[in-house]
Design a protein around this motif. Structure first.
Motif, PDB file in Angstrom:
ATOM      1  N   ASN A  46      -2.097   7.324 -10.166  1.00 29.82           N
ATOM      2  CA  ASN A  46      -2.231   8.779 -10.315  1.00 29.82           C
ATOM      3  C   ASN A  46      -3.684   9.190 -10.493  1.00 29.82           C
ATOM      4  O   ASN A  46      -3.977  10.153 -11.189  1.00 29.82           O
ATOM      5  CB  ASN A  46      -1.402   9.250 -11.520  1.00 29.82           C
ATOM      6  CG  ASN A  46       0.053   8.936 -11.362  1.00 29.82           C
ATOM      7  OD1 ASN A  46       0.612   9.107 -10.297  1.00 29.82           O
ATOM      8  ND2 ASN A  46       0.677   8.447 -12.421  1.00 29.82           N
ATOM      9  N   LEU A  47      -4.568   8.468  -9.878  1.00 26.74           N
ATOM     10  CA  LEU A  47      -6.001   8.682 -10.061  1.00 26.74           C
ATOM     11  C   LEU A  47      -6.451  10.094  -9.695  1.00 26.74           C
ATOM     12  O   LEU A  47      -7.340  10.643 -10.342  1.00 26.74           O
ATOM     13  CB  LEU A  47      -6.779   7.654  -9.236  1.00 26.74           C
ATOM     14  CG  LEU A  47      -8.135   7.238  -9.735  1.00 26.74           C
ATOM     15  CD1 LEU A  47      -8.065   6.783 -11.178  1.00 26.74           C
ATOM     16  CD2 LEU A  47      -8.711   6.142  -8.879  1.00 26.74           C
ATOM     17  N   LYS A  48      -5.823  10.700  -8.713  1.00 32.16           N
ATOM     18  CA  LYS A  48      -6.228  12.045  -8.283  1.00 32.16           C
ATOM     19  C   LYS A  48      -6.034  13.085  -9.386  1.00 32.16           C
ATOM     20  O   LYS A  48      -6.759  14.061  -9.452  1.00 32.16           O
ATOM     21  CB  LYS A  48      -5.439  12.466  -7.048  1.00 32.16           C
ATOM     22  CG  LYS A  48      -5.811  11.695  -5.813  1.00 32.16           C
ATOM     23  CD  LYS A  48      -5.011  12.156  -4.628  1.00 32.16           C
ATOM     24  CE  LYS A  48      -5.385  11.342  -3.408  1.00 32.16           C
ATOM     25  NZ  LYS A  48      -4.593  11.707  -2.235  1.00 32.16           N
ATOM     26  N   THR A  49      -5.051  12.851 -10.251  1.00 32.00           N
ATOM     27  CA  THR A  49      -4.765  13.831 -11.302  1.00 32.00           C
ATOM     28  C   THR A  49      -5.323  13.405 -12.658  1.00 32.00           C
ATOM     29  O   THR A  49      -5.034  14.052 -13.664  1.00 32.00           O
ATOM     30  CB  THR A  49      -3.246  14.057 -11.424  1.00 32.00           C
ATOM     31  OG1 THR A  49      -2.626  12.805 -11.729  1.00 32.00           O
ATOM     32  CG2 THR A  49      -2.673  14.617 -10.142  1.00 32.00           C
ATOM     33  N   CYS A  50      -6.108  12.342 -12.671  1.00 32.12           N
ATOM     34  CA  CYS A  50      -6.658  11.824 -13.932  1.00 32.12           C
ATOM     35  C   CYS A  50      -7.809  12.681 -14.433  1.00 32.12           C
ATOM     36  O   CYS A  50      -8.635  13.150 -13.661  1.00 32.12           O
ATOM     37  CB  CYS A  50      -7.173  10.402 -13.755  1.00 32.12           C
ATOM     38  SG  CYS A  50      -5.878   9.193 -13.627  1.00 32.12           S
TER      39      CYS A  50
END
Length: 88
Positions: A46-50
């Protein structure tokens, strides 16, 4: 396809080992590594929303995982030495 146990299952194993009268440190450390690895993987997926805080947490988890791996390595060496000295 390999099915990997869930974090919940690893937590169950960890609690079961803690409940033992003579908890095995090597098994506890290995389970901690698996739990930490799953948490890291989940965050990375979920790196994009981190947020920045999430990334800092992943960094702390990676450091913790490295320390656990060193601990497991030391425990293995100690066990190997104990086994070799008891067989002599």
């Amino acid at each position: 396809m390999e099915h990997k146990p869930t974090v919940s299952y690893h937590l169950f194993l960890y609690r079961e080992e803690l409940a033992r009268r003579n908890a095995r440190q090597l098994r506890l450390s290995r389970t901690k590594i698996e739990i930490t690895d799953e948490l890291i993987s989940s965050t990375v997926r979920n790196l994009k929303t981190c947020s920045i805080e999430d990334l800092k947490a992943v960094n702390r988890e990676l450091v913790f995982k490295r320390k656990l791996r060193r601990n497991v390595s030391k425990l293995k060496k100690i066990a190997k030495l104990a086994n070799s000295s008891s067989s002599n």
